[in-house]
Design a protein around this motif. Structure first.
Motif, PDB file in Angstrom:
ATOM      1  N   TYR A 185       0.701  -1.418  -0.294  1.00  0.00           N
ATOM      2  CA  TYR A 185       0.233  -0.062  -0.043  1.00  0.00           C
ATOM      3  C   TYR A 185       0.504   1.174  -0.026  1.00  0.00           C
ATOM      4  N   TYR A 186       2.104   1.375  -0.452  1.00  0.00           N
ATOM      5  CA  TYR A 186       3.087   2.705   0.025  1.00  0.00           C
ATOM      6  C   TYR A 186       3.304   3.733   1.074  1.00  0.00           C
ATOM      7  N   ILE A 187       2.604   2.436   2.326  1.00  0.00           N
ATOM      8  CA  ILE A 187       2.392   3.658   3.563  1.00  0.00           C
ATOM      9  C   ILE A 187       3.755   3.721   4.401  1.00  0.00           C
ATOM     10  N   LEU A 188       4.415   2.328   4.340  1.00  0.00           N
ATOM     11  CA  LEU A 188       5.623   2.868   5.115  1.00  0.00           C
ATOM     12  C   LEU A 188       6.919   3.648   4.091  1.00  0.00           C
ATOM     13  N   PRO A 189       6.650   3.081   2.951  1.00  0.00           N
ATOM     14  CA  PRO A 189       8.115   4.073   1.950  1.00  0.00           C
ATOM     15  C   PRO A 189       7.190   5.915   2.217  1.00  0.00           C
ATOM     16  N   VAL A 190       6.334   6.197   2.437  1.00  0.00           N
ATOM     17  CA  VAL A 190       5.434   7.594   2.333  1.00  0.00           C
ATOM     18  C   VAL A 190       6.003   7.779   3.490  1.00  0.00           C
ATOM     19  N   LEU A 191       5.937   6.951   4.751  1.00  0.00           N
ATOM     20  CA  LEU A 191       6.018   7.497   6.019  1.00  0.00           C
ATOM     21  C   LEU A 191       7.656   7.864   6.490  1.00  0.00           C
ATOM     22  N   ALA A 192       8.558   6.966   5.816  1.00  0.00           N
ATOM     23  CA  ALA A 192       9.962   6.763   5.483  1.00  0.00           C
ATOM     24  C   ALA A 192      10.881   7.805   4.923  1.00  0.00           C
ATOM     25  N   ALA A 193       9.985   8.338   4.203  1.00  0.00           N
ATOM     26  CA  ALA A 193      10.813   9.276   3.270  1.00  0.00           C
ATOM     27  C   ALA A 193      10.052  10.733   4.362  1.00  0.00           C
ATOM     28  N   VAL A 194       8.689  10.802   4.347  1.00  0.00           N
ATOM     29  CA  VAL A 194       8.216  11.933   5.804  1.00  0.00           C
ATOM     30  C   VAL A 194       9.391  12.415   6.444  1.00  0.00           C
TER      31      VAL A 194
END
Length: 154
Positions: free
Chosen positions: A49-58
């Motif tokens: 769901y690409y939730i972790l990649p977005v959170l990691a970047a943020v």
């Protein structure tokens, strides 16, 4: 000149490299981690769901941004700002490809780093103190100019 070591920002990244490599190898070689589940994700596969990649970047961006708040403005360069954005984007892209366990590690470690920086360094308080010092210096300069003008008139 400003009392800031330019290599201090790179040291945590260099220290994380062996940890990342060990984590990657542990996930790759351990069937329990390769097939394990946590919340919605399979730890051995990328986040669907690409939730972790977005959170990691943020959180990567936040940790570097908050760290730069406690650095004097005079020593901040354009390169520092570009690296903050570039590193966040790179971590986000890598988190899309890597296993969810590594992405989860990035999210948790950067979240911890943000909290630690806010508690121990309080960059917002430091920024207020710096602005107050700058304002006091400007006021002192204004008073000096006024006094000098008065002396010229006499």
């Amino acid at each position: 000149e400003a009392g800031v070591n330019p290599y201090a920002g790179c040291l945590p990244m260099v220290i994380q490299l062996p940890v990342m490599w060990a984590l990657y190898q542990a996930i790759w070689r351990t069937p329990e981690l390769q097939n394990g589940k946590f919340l919605w994700m399979d730890l051995g596969k990328p986040d669907p769901y690409y939730i972790l990649p977005v959170l990691a970047a943020v959180f990567t961006f936040l940790s570097s941004y908050i760290a730069t708040l406690s650095v004097p403005k005079s020593s901040q360069t354009t390169m520092t700002k570009v690296m903050s954005y570039a590193m966040a984007i790179m971590v986000g892209i890598w988190a899309i490809v890597f296993q969810s366990a590594i992405s989860l590690y990035w999210v948790i470690s950067n979240l911890f780093q943000v909290g630690q920086t806010l508690v121990l360094q309080n960059p917002f308080k430091y920024r207020k103190e710096q602005e107050a010092k700058e304002e006091a210096e400007r006021e002192r300069q204004r008073k000096m100019r006024r006094a000098y003008k008065r002396l010229k008139r006499k």
